[in-house]
Design a protein around this motif. Structure first.
Motif, PDB file in Angstrom:
ATOM      1  N   GLN A 142      35.134  -8.834  19.071  1.00  0.00           N
ATOM      2  CA  GLN A 142      33.662  -9.348  19.202  1.00  0.00           C
ATOM      3  C   GLN A 142      33.471  -9.875  17.745  1.00  0.00           C
ATOM      4  O   GLN A 142      32.871 -11.074  17.858  1.00  0.00           O
ATOM      5  CB  GLN A 142      32.776  -8.238  19.436  1.00  0.00           C
ATOM      6  CG  GLN A 142      31.429  -8.823  19.553  1.00  0.00           C
ATOM      7  CD  GLN A 142      30.821  -7.579  19.915  1.00  0.00           C
ATOM      8  OE1 GLN A 142      31.066  -6.551  20.329  1.00  0.00           O
ATOM      9  NE2 GLN A 142      29.245  -7.668  19.798  1.00  0.00           N
ATOM     10  N   LYS A 171      21.055 -15.989  26.304  1.00  0.00           N
ATOM     11  CA  LYS A 171      22.634 -16.292  26.265  1.00  0.00           C
ATOM     12  C   LYS A 171      23.340 -15.341  26.984  1.00  0.00           C
ATOM     13  O   LYS A 171      23.487 -14.245  26.775  1.00  0.00           O
ATOM     14  CB  LYS A 171      22.827 -15.976  24.727  1.00  0.00           C
ATOM     15  CG  LYS A 171      24.383 -15.875  24.255  1.00  0.00           C
ATOM     16  CD  LYS A 171      24.989 -17.274  23.959  1.00  0.00           C
ATOM     17  CE  LYS A 171      26.342 -17.337  23.563  1.00  0.00           C
ATOM     18  NZ  LYS A 171      27.304 -17.968  24.169  1.00  0.00           N
ATOM     19  N   CYS A 221      30.596  -9.520  27.884  1.00  0.00           N
ATOM     20  CA  CYS A 221      29.643  -9.742  28.690  1.00  0.00           C
ATOM     21  C   CYS A 221      29.035  -8.604  29.304  1.00  0.00           C
ATOM     22  O   CYS A 221      29.395  -7.411  28.531  1.00  0.00           O
ATOM     23  CB  CYS A 221      30.310 -10.225  30.046  1.00  0.00           C
ATOM     24  SG  CYS A 221      31.439  -9.167  30.987  1.00  0.00           S
ATOM     25  N   TYR A 262      34.570 -13.385  20.323  1.00  0.00           N
ATOM     26  CA  TYR A 262      34.799 -13.419  21.609  1.00  0.00           C
ATOM     27  C   TYR A 262      33.668 -12.371  22.116  1.00  0.00           C
ATOM     28  O   TYR A 262      33.809 -11.142  22.250  1.00  0.00           O
ATOM     29  CB  TYR A 262      36.213 -12.609  22.126  1.00  0.00           C
ATOM     30  CG  TYR A 262      37.211 -13.569  22.094  1.00  0.00           C
ATOM     31  CD1 TYR A 262      37.725 -14.447  22.570  1.00  0.00           C
ATOM     32  CD2 TYR A 262      38.093 -13.344  20.584  1.00  0.00           C
ATOM     33  CE1 TYR A 262      38.610 -15.569  22.385  1.00  0.00           C
ATOM     34  CE2 TYR A 262      38.867 -14.253  20.537  1.00  0.00           C
ATOM     35  CZ  TYR A 262      39.336 -15.292  21.158  1.00  0.00           C
ATOM     36  OH  TYR A 262      40.344 -16.071  20.845  1.00  0.00           O
ATOM     37  N   ALA A 263      32.609 -12.938  22.646  1.00  0.00           N
ATOM     38  CA  ALA A 263      31.430 -12.168  22.950  1.00  0.00           C
ATOM     39  C   ALA A 263      31.598 -11.464  24.316  1.00  0.00           C
ATOM     40  O   ALA A 263      32.041 -12.056  25.401  1.00  0.00           O
ATOM     41  CB  ALA A 263      29.917 -13.164  23.115  1.00  0.00           C
ATOM     42  N   VAL A 304      26.739 -14.406  28.629  1.00  0.00           N
ATOM     43  CA  VAL A 304      28.192 -14.451  28.841  1.00  0.00           C
ATOM     44  C   VAL A 304      28.637 -13.991  30.456  1.00  0.00           C
ATOM     45  O   VAL A 304      28.429 -12.926  30.633  1.00  0.00           O
ATOM     46  CB  VAL A 304      28.810 -13.486  27.639  1.00  0.00           C
ATOM     47  CG1 VAL A 304      30.423 -13.316  27.715  1.00  0.00           C
ATOM     48  CG2 VAL A 304      28.282 -13.811  26.553  1.00  0.00           C
TER      49      VAL A 304
END
Length: 166
Positions: free
Chosen positions: A31, A127, A38, A35-36, A129
């Motif tokens: 993260q 936002k 979900c 790398y976000a 994901v």
């Protein structure tokens, strides 16, 4: 194989603690690298947030003969939490592979804005994901795939520890 497994309940709980901590630390590192996660990724973290302190507590309880029943209940809770997390990881893996539909909050069709102003508002506040889009693979597996194996191993380790005499 048995030579590699912990021999006591306390050692099993410490192994669960260490493996769970390493797994969640890995997720945080990814993260941090951009790398976000979900919504389903976040949901899979709850077992670790419960499991790490619970495993530490069970390790302490397992060393006391008078707390044997509490240690057994703690191990059962760990086994159930990580077994449930295994199911959630299988579900997420299926969503990623487009085997079934995921939650509409992170896999539904995007609705268009009514105006340019609405679009700007959405861009500022939302936002999303996507749960069905893989952003990272490690050795060919997604993080949800890895979580299946890690959570199942932790559940099995906790269940095995319940049967240990000491």
């Amino acid at each position: 194989m048995n030579a590699l497994l912990p021999r006591t309940r306390a050692a099993s709980a410490l192994a669960i603690f260490a493996i769970a901590f390493a797994a969640i630390a890995g997720a945080w590192i990814y993260q941090g690298l951009g790398y976000a996660p979900c919504d389903l990724c976040y949901a899979q973290r709850y077992a670790y947030y419960f499991g790490i302190p619970a495993a530490a507590a069970v390790a302490g309880l397992a060393r006391s003969a008078s707390a044997r029943n509490l240690a057994t209940m703690g191990l059962a809770a760990l086994a159930l939490a990580f077994a449930a997390n295994t199911v959630l990881a299988v579900y997420h893996s299926g969503v990623e592979a487009h085997l079934w539909q995921g939650p509409t909050a992170c896999t539904g069709a995007l609705s268009g804005p009514d105006s340019a102003a609405d679009l700007l508002k959405q861009l500022e506040s939302v936002k999303v994901v996507r749960c069905d889009a893989v952003s990272l693979r490690v050795f060919g597996l997604t993080l949800a795939n890895w979580n299946i194996f890690i959570s199942a191993a932790l559940a099995a380790l906790a269940a095995r520890a319940i049967a240990q005499a000491r």
